[in-house]
Enzyme design. Structure first.
Site, PDB file in Angstrom:
ATOM      1  N   GLN A 115      20.143  -2.578 -52.144  1.00  0.00           N
ATOM      2  CA  GLN A 115      19.256  -1.312 -52.892  1.00  0.00           C
ATOM      3  C   GLN A 115      17.852  -1.988 -53.160  1.00  0.00           C
ATOM      4  OE1 GLN A 115      21.903   0.950 -55.995  1.00  0.00           O
ATOM      5  NE2 GLN A 115      23.067  -1.041 -55.513  1.00  0.00           N
ATOM      6  N   ASN A 116      17.874  -3.235 -53.014  1.00  0.00           N
ATOM      7  CA  ASN A 116      16.419  -3.987 -53.365  1.00  0.00           C
ATOM      8  C   ASN A 116      15.524  -3.638 -52.301  1.00  0.00           C
ATOM      9  OD1 ASN A 116      18.386  -5.026 -55.409  1.00  0.00           O
ATOM     10  ND2 ASN A 116      18.371  -6.935 -54.499  1.00  0.00           N
ATOM     11  N   VAL A 117      14.162  -3.752 -53.095  1.00  0.00           N
ATOM     12  CA  VAL A 117      13.103  -3.390 -52.329  1.00  0.00           C
ATOM     13  C   VAL A 117      12.294  -4.733 -51.940  1.00  0.00           C
ATOM     14  CG1 VAL A 117      13.135  -1.001 -52.920  1.00  0.00           C
ATOM     15  CG2 VAL A 117      11.728  -2.610 -54.406  1.00  0.00           C
ATOM     16  N   HIS A 133      16.991   1.786 -50.059  1.00  0.00           N
ATOM     17  CA  HIS A 133      16.013   2.084 -50.852  1.00  0.00           C
ATOM     18  C   HIS A 133      14.481   1.576 -50.522  1.00  0.00           C
ATOM     19  CE1 HIS A 133      18.973   2.721 -54.562  1.00  0.00           C
ATOM     20  NE2 HIS A 133      18.902   3.592 -53.437  1.00  0.00           N
ATOM     21  N   CYS A 161      -4.753   7.172 -46.415  1.00  0.00           N
ATOM     22  CA  CYS A 161      -4.134   7.098 -45.203  1.00  0.00           C
ATOM     23  C   CYS A 161      -5.338   7.071 -44.156  1.00  0.00           C
ATOM     24  CB  CYS A 161      -2.962   8.169 -44.754  1.00  0.00           C
ATOM     25  SG  CYS A 161      -2.727   8.205 -43.223  1.00  0.00           S
ATOM     26  N   CYS A 164      -4.746  10.488 -41.811  1.00  0.00           N
ATOM     27  CA  CYS A 164      -4.870  11.872 -42.211  1.00  0.00           C
ATOM     28  C   CYS A 164      -5.646  11.966 -43.571  1.00  0.00           C
ATOM     29  CB  CYS A 164      -3.470  12.562 -42.167  1.00  0.00           C
ATOM     30  SG  CYS A 164      -2.362  11.993 -43.745  1.00  0.00           S
ATOM     31  N   THR A 202      24.884  -4.716 -59.221  1.00  0.00           N
ATOM     32  CA  THR A 202      24.515  -3.294 -59.216  1.00  0.00           C
ATOM     33  C   THR A 202      25.239  -2.793 -60.349  1.00  0.00           C
ATOM     34  OG1 THR A 202      24.223  -1.226 -58.299  1.00  0.00           O
ATOM     35  CG2 THR A 202      25.889  -2.740 -57.356  1.00  0.00           C
ATOM     36  N   ASN A 227      29.318  -9.669 -61.070  1.00  0.00           N
ATOM     37  CA  ASN A 227      28.378  -8.858 -62.167  1.00  0.00           C
ATOM     38  C   ASN A 227      28.750  -9.424 -63.691  1.00  0.00           C
ATOM     39  OD1 ASN A 227      26.814  -7.234 -63.966  1.00  0.00           O
ATOM     40  ND2 ASN A 227      26.721  -5.794 -62.016  1.00  0.00           N
TER      41      ASN A 227
HETATM   42  C1  BJW Z   1      23.556  -9.436 -62.336  1.00  0.00           C
HETATM   43  C2  BJW Z   1      22.618 -10.532 -62.881  1.00  0.00           C
HETATM   44  C3  BJW Z   1      23.101 -11.409 -62.334  1.00  0.00           C
HETATM   45  C4  BJW Z   1      21.948  -9.045 -64.040  1.00  0.00           C
HETATM   46  N1  BJW Z   1      23.745 -11.748 -61.243  1.00  0.00           N
HETATM   47  N2  BJW Z   1      24.288  -9.527 -61.546  1.00  0.00           N
HETATM   48  C5  BJW Z   1      25.578  12.271 -57.231  1.00  0.00           C
HETATM   49  C6  BJW Z   1      25.777  12.208 -58.572  1.00  0.00           C
HETATM   50  C7  BJW Z   1      24.912  12.107 -59.454  1.00  0.00           C
HETATM   51  C8  BJW Z   1      23.582  11.909 -59.235  1.00  0.00           C
HETATM   52  C9  BJW Z   1      23.055  11.951 -57.973  1.00  0.00           C
HETATM   53  C10 BJW Z   1      24.264  12.157 -56.931  1.00  0.00           C
HETATM   54  N3  BJW Z   1      23.468  12.050 -55.889  1.00  0.00           N
HETATM   55  C11 BJW Z   1      22.163  11.916 -56.096  1.00  0.00           C
HETATM   56  C12 BJW Z   1      22.123  11.877 -57.152  1.00  0.00           C
HETATM   57  C13 BJW Z   1      20.625  11.676 -57.633  1.00  0.00           C
HETATM   58  C14 BJW Z   1      20.103  10.065 -57.893  1.00  0.00           C
HETATM   59  C15 BJW Z   1      20.996   9.459 -58.663  1.00  0.00           C
HETATM   60  O1  BJW Z   1      21.996   8.677 -58.331  1.00  0.00           O
HETATM   61  N4  BJW Z   1      20.978   9.727 -60.082  1.00  0.00           N
HETATM   62  C16 BJW Z   1      21.732   8.843 -60.998  1.00  0.00           C
HETATM   63  C17 BJW Z   1      20.862   7.778 -61.798  1.00  0.00           C
HETATM   64  C18 BJW Z   1      22.448  10.075 -61.955  1.00  0.00           C
HETATM   65  N5  BJW Z   1      19.898   9.976 -56.427  1.00  0.00           N
HETATM   66  C19 BJW Z   1      18.960   9.976 -55.658  1.00  0.00           C
HETATM   67  O2  BJW Z   1      18.007  10.704 -55.904  1.00  0.00           O
HETATM   68  C20 BJW Z   1      18.887   9.336 -54.150  1.00  0.00           C
HETATM   69  N6  BJW Z   1      18.699  10.114 -53.329  1.00  0.00           N
HETATM   70  C21 BJW Z   1      19.500  10.906 -52.940  1.00  0.00           C
HETATM   71  O3  BJW Z   1      20.513  11.005 -53.274  1.00  0.00           O
HETATM   72  O4  BJW Z   1      19.080  11.743 -51.870  1.00  0.00           O
HETATM   73  C22 BJW Z   1      19.807  12.956 -51.209  1.00  0.00           C
HETATM   74  C23 BJW Z   1      19.146  14.042 -51.833  1.00  0.00           C
HETATM   75  C24 BJW Z   1      17.866  14.250 -51.810  1.00  0.00           C
HETATM   76  C25 BJW Z   1      17.249  15.385 -52.395  1.00  0.00           C
HETATM   77  C26 BJW Z   1      18.170  16.496 -53.039  1.00  0.00           C
HETATM   78  C27 BJW Z   1      19.626  16.177 -53.084  1.00  0.00           C
HETATM   79  C28 BJW Z   1      20.128  14.955 -52.828  1.00  0.00           C
HETATM   80  C29 BJW Z   1      17.860   8.269 -54.195  1.00  0.00           C
HETATM   81  C30 BJW Z   1      17.917   7.100 -55.303  1.00  0.00           C
HETATM   82  C31 BJW Z   1      16.955   6.233 -55.362  1.00  0.00           C
HETATM   83  C32 BJW Z   1      16.611   5.338 -56.183  1.00  0.00           C
HETATM   84  N7  BJW Z   1      15.648   4.600 -56.498  1.00  0.00           N
HETATM   85  C33 BJW Z   1      15.511   3.527 -57.267  1.00  0.00           C
HETATM   86  C34 BJW Z   1      13.750   2.911 -57.172  1.00  0.00           C
HETATM   87  C35 BJW Z   1      13.604   2.292 -55.868  1.00  0.00           C
HETATM   88  C36 BJW Z   1      12.142   1.934 -56.054  1.00  0.00           C
HETATM   89  C37 BJW Z   1      11.606   0.710 -56.970  1.00  0.00           C
HETATM   90  O5  BJW Z   1      12.081  -0.383 -56.883  1.00  0.00           O
HETATM   91  O6  BJW Z   1      10.847   1.276 -57.775  1.00  0.00           O
HETATM   92  O7  BJW Z   1      16.404   2.256 -56.652  1.00  0.00           O
HETATM   93  S1  BJW Z   1      15.997   3.618 -58.927  1.00  0.00           S
HETATM   94  C38 BJW Z   1      16.485   1.813 -59.079  1.00  0.00           C
HETATM   95  O8  BJW Z   1      18.056   2.029 -59.304  1.00  0.00           O
HETATM   96  C39 BJW Z   1      16.371   1.384 -57.702  1.00  0.00           C
HETATM   97  C40 BJW Z   1      17.648   0.454 -57.377  1.00  0.00           C
HETATM   98  O9  BJW Z   1      17.895   0.309 -56.249  1.00  0.00           O
HETATM   99  C41 BJW Z   1      18.505   1.748 -57.926  1.00  0.00           C
HETATM  100  C42 BJW Z   1      20.062   0.840 -58.626  1.00  0.00           C
HETATM  101  O10 BJW Z   1      19.805  -0.012 -59.514  1.00  0.00           O
HETATM  102  P1  BJW Z   1      20.700  -1.524 -59.446  1.00  0.00           P
HETATM  103  O11 BJW Z   1      20.174  -2.361 -58.455  1.00  0.00           O
HETATM  104  O12 BJW Z   1      22.055  -1.264 -59.554  1.00  0.00           O
HETATM  105  O13 BJW Z   1      20.047  -2.318 -60.722  1.00  0.00           O
HETATM  106  P2  BJW Z   1      20.573  -2.056 -62.426  1.00  0.00           P
HETATM  107  O14 BJW Z   1      19.296  -2.627 -63.164  1.00  0.00           O
HETATM  108  O15 BJW Z   1      20.818  -0.490 -62.751  1.00  0.00           O
HETATM  109  O16 BJW Z   1      21.515  -2.990 -62.632  1.00  0.00           O
HETATM  110  C43 BJW Z   1      21.435  -4.270 -62.467  1.00  0.00           C
HETATM  111  C44 BJW Z   1      23.021  -4.979 -62.457  1.00  0.00           C
HETATM  112  O17 BJW Z   1      22.804  -6.332 -62.213  1.00  0.00           O
HETATM  113  C45 BJW Z   1      23.648  -4.631 -63.691  1.00  0.00           C
HETATM  114  O18 BJW Z   1      24.801  -4.194 -63.813  1.00  0.00           O
HETATM  115  C46 BJW Z   1      23.403  -6.194 -64.359  1.00  0.00           C
HETATM  116  O19 BJW Z   1      24.937  -6.471 -65.262  1.00  0.00           O
HETATM  117  C47 BJW Z   1      23.626  -6.854 -63.331  1.00  0.00           C
HETATM  118  N8  BJW Z   1      23.012  -8.295 -63.359  1.00  0.00           N
HETATM  119  N9  BJW Z   1      21.867 -10.029 -64.056  1.00  0.00           N
HETATM  120  C48 BJW Z   1      24.485 -10.538 -61.098  1.00  0.00           C
HETATM  121  N10 BJW Z   1      22.099 -12.841 -62.748  1.00  0.00           N
END
Ligand code: BJW
Length: 259
Positions: A115-117, A133, A161, A164, A202, A227
């Site tokens: 999920q990392n960018v 992502h 761009c 365009c 995550t 985690n």
């Molecule tokens: C350690 C550590 C160490 C600390 N060692 N560990 C179904 C149900 C509910 C909602 C939805 C659903 N389907 C879709 C949705 C909506 C939405 C969603 O999920 N919302 C929820 C928040 C409720 N999803 C979307 O919109 C997705 N698209 C989609 O579903 O398309 C289909 C669709 C389209 C149109 C209409 C309908 C459907 C897209 C999601 C895009 C997420 N984007 C981001 C930003 C990316 C750009 C950027 O970098 O700015 O992605 S948000 C952010 O969260 C980023 C991450 O990839 C993502 C996940 O976060 P991650 O990686 O888990 O980080 P953290 O901070 O949350 O957790 C870190 C963890 O590390 C923690 O647990 C710590 O304990 C741990 N940690 N130190 C190991 N040293």
């Protein structure tokens, strides 16, 4: 502590990891890995949801990580990503990233779904990577959606761009946006076909990525969470390794493939 939960602390080198997990890693034909922001934390890249240090402690996702936010305030969103792009350019992969390269070298079939960018897995040497992502180092047009290879940081913000005249934006997936074509399908296939699935660093709250370990469980894989904190996956995981991935992953590799 749960039966299948193992603390991996600063003395990770000496910690005991379940024999069944070590054997499963050693003999796995297919390993799938899902990584999140926690894997890059030890490189100095903030996570999103950690209470004090995560990006969302200071900013609201709906102000920065949605197409609506970009339409409302393109300059602010562009500048936030420009700041993060610069930060990512100045950090290096950590021992967790390097350990995953070692896993890839040792198992016949491997897929790293991130999920990392930040591109740190590829910079460490991982080859089979699906960026679900996107990637912050790339830029695309908000209007025609095409990737733009070269852009000028001087002048208008965001830059335009060259094809365009639309506004440029980072090539990342914002909330409400579809994942890159084929990325989720490839990820599901890896999850349902693997013997061992590692969910690392995550919070398991963002979908559809958060569904992948559950797909793997349904298909009969051993699912391992790495985690320091618990998540919605913890109760269902086959094994939980509590600790920082930069310590746990090297310990797991050393245990599975000594020497
Ligand atoms: C350690 C550590 C160490 C600390 N060692 N560990 C179904 C149900 C509910 C909602 C939805 C659903 N389907 C879709 C949705 C909506 C939405 C969603 O999920 N919302 C929820 C928040 C409720 N999803 C979307 O919109 C997705 N698209 C989609 O579903 O398309 C289909 C669709 C389209 C149109 C209409 C309908 C459907 C897209 C999601 C895009 C997420 N984007 C981001 C930003 C990316 C750009 C950027 O970098 O700015 O992605 S948000 C952010 O969260 C980023 C991450 O990839 C993502 C996940 O976060 P991650 O990686 O888990 O980080 P953290 O901070 O949350 O957790 C870190 C963890 O590390 C923690 O647990 C710590 O304990 C741990 N940690 N130190 C190991 N040293």
């Amino acid at each position: 502590m749960r039966k299948a939960e193992w603390m991996i602390g600063s003395r990770a080198r000496n910690m005991k990891i379940a024999d069944q997990l070590i054997e499963a890693m050693r003999h796995a034909k297919r390993v799938a890995v899902l990584t999140g922001a926690g894997v890059s934390a030890e490189s100095g890249v903030p996570t999103f949801r950690d209470a004090q240090t995560g990006f969302w402690a200071d900013f609201k996702p709906e102000d920065l990580a949605t197409p609506q936010a970009f339409r409302r305030n393109p300059k602010m969103v562009w500048e936030w990503y420009a700041y993060r792009r610069q930060m990512v350019a100045n950090v290096s992969p950590n021992p967790g990233h390097h350990a995953l390269v070692e896993v890839e070298r040792r198992v016949p079939e491997f897929m790293l779904i991130t999920q990392n960018v930040d591109g740190l897995h590829q910079r460490a040497g991982s080859k089979r990577v699906v960026e679900i992502h996107g990637n912050i180092t790339r830029v695309k047009c908000f209007d025609d959606d095409g990737v733009v290879e070269k852009w000028e940081e001087k002048g208008e913000v965001p830059p335009r761009c060259p094809r365009c005249g639309g506004m440029l934006r980072p090539d990342v997936v914002w909330f409400g946006e579809e994942l890159p074509p084929g990325a989720f399908e490839t990820s599901v296939q890896a999850a349902v076909e693997c013997d061992v699935f590692l969910s690392i660093g995550t919070s398991s709250v963002v979908y559809p990525a958060a569904a992948l370990p559950f797909e793997a469980l349904k298909a009969g894989a051993m699912v391992v969470e790495i985690n320091p904190d618990s998540t919605s996956l913890t109760a269902r995981a086959s094994y939980v390794l509590r600790g920082a991935s930069g310590e746990v992953l090297p310990a797991l590799v050393r245990a599975a493939w000594p020497g």
